[in-house]
Design a protein around this motif. Structure first.
Motif, PDB file in Angstrom:
ATOM      1  N   ALA A 135      -9.250 -39.762  -4.718  1.00 18.33           N
ATOM      2  CA  ALA A 135      -8.539 -40.842  -4.028  1.00 18.33           C
ATOM      3  C   ALA A 135      -7.691 -40.355  -2.854  1.00 18.33           C
ATOM      4  N   THR A 136      -7.083 -39.170  -2.988  1.00 22.53           N
ATOM      5  CA  THR A 136      -6.150 -38.710  -1.960  1.00 22.53           C
ATOM      6  C   THR A 136      -6.449 -37.258  -1.590  1.00 22.53           C
ATOM      7  N   GLU A 137      -7.559 -37.056  -0.906  1.00 19.44           N
ATOM      8  CA  GLU A 137      -7.905 -35.723  -0.441  1.00 19.44           C
ATOM      9  C   GLU A 137      -7.102 -35.421   0.819  1.00 19.44           C
ATOM     10  N   LEU A 138      -6.624 -34.189   0.921  1.00 23.52           N
ATOM     11  CA  LEU A 138      -5.844 -33.771   2.078  1.00 23.52           C
ATOM     12  C   LEU A 138      -6.774 -33.159   3.121  1.00 23.52           C
ATOM     13  N   LYS A 139      -6.392 -33.304   4.401  1.00 27.99           N
ATOM     14  CA  LYS A 139      -7.212 -32.775   5.492  1.00 27.99           C
ATOM     15  C   LYS A 139      -6.757 -31.371   5.862  1.00 27.99           C
ATOM     16  N   LYS A 140      -7.720 -30.511   6.118  1.00 28.31           N
ATOM     17  CA  LYS A 140      -7.405 -29.138   6.497  1.00 28.31           C
ATOM     18  C   LYS A 140      -7.124 -29.066   7.996  1.00 28.31           C
ATOM     19  N   LEU A 141      -5.967 -28.494   8.333  1.00 25.93           N
ATOM     20  CA  LEU A 141      -5.595 -28.310   9.728  1.00 25.93           C
ATOM     21  C   LEU A 141      -6.070 -26.945  10.207  1.00 25.93           C
ATOM     22  N   LYS A 142      -6.022 -26.724  11.519  1.00 30.26           N
ATOM     23  CA  LYS A 142      -6.480 -25.459  12.088  1.00 30.26           C
ATOM     24  C   LYS A 142      -5.699 -24.256  11.570  1.00 30.26           C
ATOM     25  N   ASN A 143      -4.436 -24.458  11.197  1.00 30.97           N
ATOM     26  CA  ASN A 143      -3.611 -23.343  10.719  1.00 30.97           C
ATOM     27  C   ASN A 143      -3.842 -23.026   9.238  1.00 30.97           C
ATOM     28  N   GLY A 144      -4.773 -23.741   8.585  1.00 24.78           N
ATOM     29  CA  GLY A 144      -5.086 -23.473   7.192  1.00 24.78           C
ATOM     30  C   GLY A 144      -4.301 -24.300   6.194  1.00 24.78           C
ATOM     31  N   THR A 145      -3.409 -25.151   6.677  1.00 27.26           N
ATOM     32  CA  THR A 145      -2.631 -26.019   5.808  1.00 27.26           C
ATOM     33  C   THR A 145      -3.381 -27.326   5.588  1.00 27.26           C
ATOM     34  N   PHE A 146      -3.363 -27.803   4.361  1.00 29.78           N
ATOM     35  CA  PHE A 146      -3.926 -29.111   4.040  1.00 29.78           C
ATOM     36  C   PHE A 146      -2.785 -30.121   4.048  1.00 29.78           C
ATOM     37  N   LYS A 147      -3.027 -31.291   4.662  1.00 29.60           N
ATOM     38  CA  LYS A 147      -1.941 -32.261   4.835  1.00 29.60           C
ATOM     39  C   LYS A 147      -2.460 -33.679   4.664  1.00 29.60           C
ATOM     40  N   GLY A 148      -1.611 -34.535   4.098  1.00 34.58           N
ATOM     41  CA  GLY A 148      -1.958 -35.939   3.953  1.00 34.58           C
ATOM     42  C   GLY A 148      -0.723 -36.767   3.670  1.00 34.58           C
ATOM     43  N   THR A 149      -0.766 -38.041   4.038  1.00 30.26           N
ATOM     44  CA  THR A 149       0.370 -38.944   3.866  1.00 30.26           C
ATOM     45  C   THR A 149      -0.033 -40.116   2.985  1.00 30.26           C
ATOM     46  N   VAL A 150       0.876 -40.479   2.079  1.00 35.43           N
ATOM     47  CA  VAL A 150       0.651 -41.581   1.149  1.00 35.43           C
ATOM     48  C   VAL A 150       1.841 -42.529   1.242  1.00 35.43           C
ATOM     49  N   ASP A 151       1.586 -43.835   1.285  1.00 37.08           N
ATOM     50  CA  ASP A 151       2.649 -44.834   1.245  1.00 37.08           C
ATOM     51  C   ASP A 151       2.944 -45.169  -0.212  1.00 37.08           C
ATOM     52  N   LEU A 152       4.192 -44.926  -0.631  1.00 38.71           N
ATOM     53  CA  LEU A 152       4.593 -45.188  -2.016  1.00 38.71           C
ATOM     54  C   LEU A 152       5.786 -46.137  -2.036  1.00 38.71           C
ATOM     55  N   ALA A 153       5.838 -46.987  -3.044  1.00 37.83           N
ATOM     56  CA  ALA A 153       6.950 -47.924  -3.193  1.00 37.83           C
ATOM     57  C   ALA A 153       8.246 -47.154  -3.448  1.00 37.83           C
ATOM     58  N   SER A 154       9.295 -47.553  -2.765  1.00 34.04           N
ATOM     59  CA  SER A 154      10.615 -46.924  -2.936  1.00 34.04           C
ATOM     60  C   SER A 154      11.199 -47.279  -4.299  1.00 34.04           C
ATOM     61  N   ASP A 155      12.260 -46.570  -4.674  1.00 27.08           N
ATOM     62  CA  ASP A 155      12.973 -46.800  -5.939  1.00 27.08           C
ATOM     63  C   ASP A 155      12.085 -46.583  -7.155  1.00 27.08           C
ATOM     64  N   ASN A 156      11.175 -45.618  -7.070  1.00 33.93           N
ATOM     65  CA  ASN A 156      10.289 -45.257  -8.173  1.00 33.93           C
ATOM     66  C   ASN A 156      10.202 -43.749  -8.280  1.00 33.93           C
ATOM     67  N   SER A 157       9.692 -43.292  -9.411  1.00 32.07           N
ATOM     68  CA  SER A 157       9.373 -41.886  -9.600  1.00 32.07           C
ATOM     69  C   SER A 157       7.882 -41.783  -9.907  1.00 32.07           C
ATOM     70  N   TYR A 158       7.249 -40.747  -9.402  1.00 35.22           N
ATOM     71  CA  TYR A 158       5.820 -40.558  -9.598  1.00 35.22           C
ATOM     72  C   TYR A 158       5.555 -39.122 -10.045  1.00 35.22           C
ATOM     73  N   GLU A 159       4.648 -38.955 -10.998  1.00 28.92           N
ATOM     74  CA  GLU A 159       4.210 -37.626 -11.397  1.00 28.92           C
ATOM     75  C   GLU A 159       2.982 -37.279 -10.558  1.00 28.92           C
ATOM     76  N   PHE A 160       2.852 -35.997 -10.200  1.00 31.77           N
ATOM     77  CA  PHE A 160       1.698 -35.577  -9.403  1.00 31.77           C
ATOM     78  C   PHE A 160       1.450 -34.083  -9.553  1.00 31.77           C
ATOM     79  N   ARG A 161       0.278 -33.669  -9.125  1.00 32.31           N
ATOM     80  CA  ARG A 161      -0.105 -32.257  -9.037  1.00 32.31           C
ATOM     81  C   ARG A 161      -1.108 -32.129  -7.896  1.00 32.31           C
ATOM     82  N   TYR A 162      -1.302 -30.913  -7.442  1.00 33.77           N
ATOM     83  CA  TYR A 162      -2.336 -30.653  -6.447  1.00 33.77           C
ATOM     84  C   TYR A 162      -3.578 -30.123  -7.159  1.00 33.77           C
TER      85      TYR A 162
END
Length: 98
Positions: A41-68
């Motif tokens: 669902a949320t694959e990150l894009k690889k940049l030229k410098n080797g870093t993977f990056k992505g942005t997700v819109d999440l509802a405020s006033d919440n907590s979310y569990e995650f891992r890479y």
């Protein structure tokens, strides 16, 4: 690894940018409670410098569990707000508080 939070003034949403330095990796995704732990669902894009990056819109006033998911291996973010033990997986997940 880095997590950047940008709160929107117009609505109760926070744009969360996940960055994972992984030059040797072929694929990196962020999985969590916000996308039902879907590994595609949320694959990150690889940049030229080797870093993977992505942005997700999440509802405020919440907590979310995650891992890479880096080339099939789950890793935690050392800059997470906190950690939560998950009995199902027998692992600690990162927690982001918005």
């Amino acid at each position: 690894m880095a997590i950047k939070k940008q709160y929107l003034k117009s609505k109760p949403v926070c744009k969360v940018t996940f960055s994972v330095p992984a030059e040797e990796a072929k694929s990196v995704a962020v999985v969590g409670s916000f996308n039902e732990w879907n590994t595609e669902a949320t694959e990150l894009k690889k940049l030229k410098n080797g870093t993977f990056k992505g942005t997700v819109d999440l509802a405020s006033d919440n907590s979310y569990e995650f891992r890479y998911l880096v080339d099939g291996t789950y890793i935690n973010d050392d800059q997470a707000d906190s950690y939560a033990f998950n009995e199902f997986a027998g692992e600690e997940n990162c927690v982001i508080n918005l």
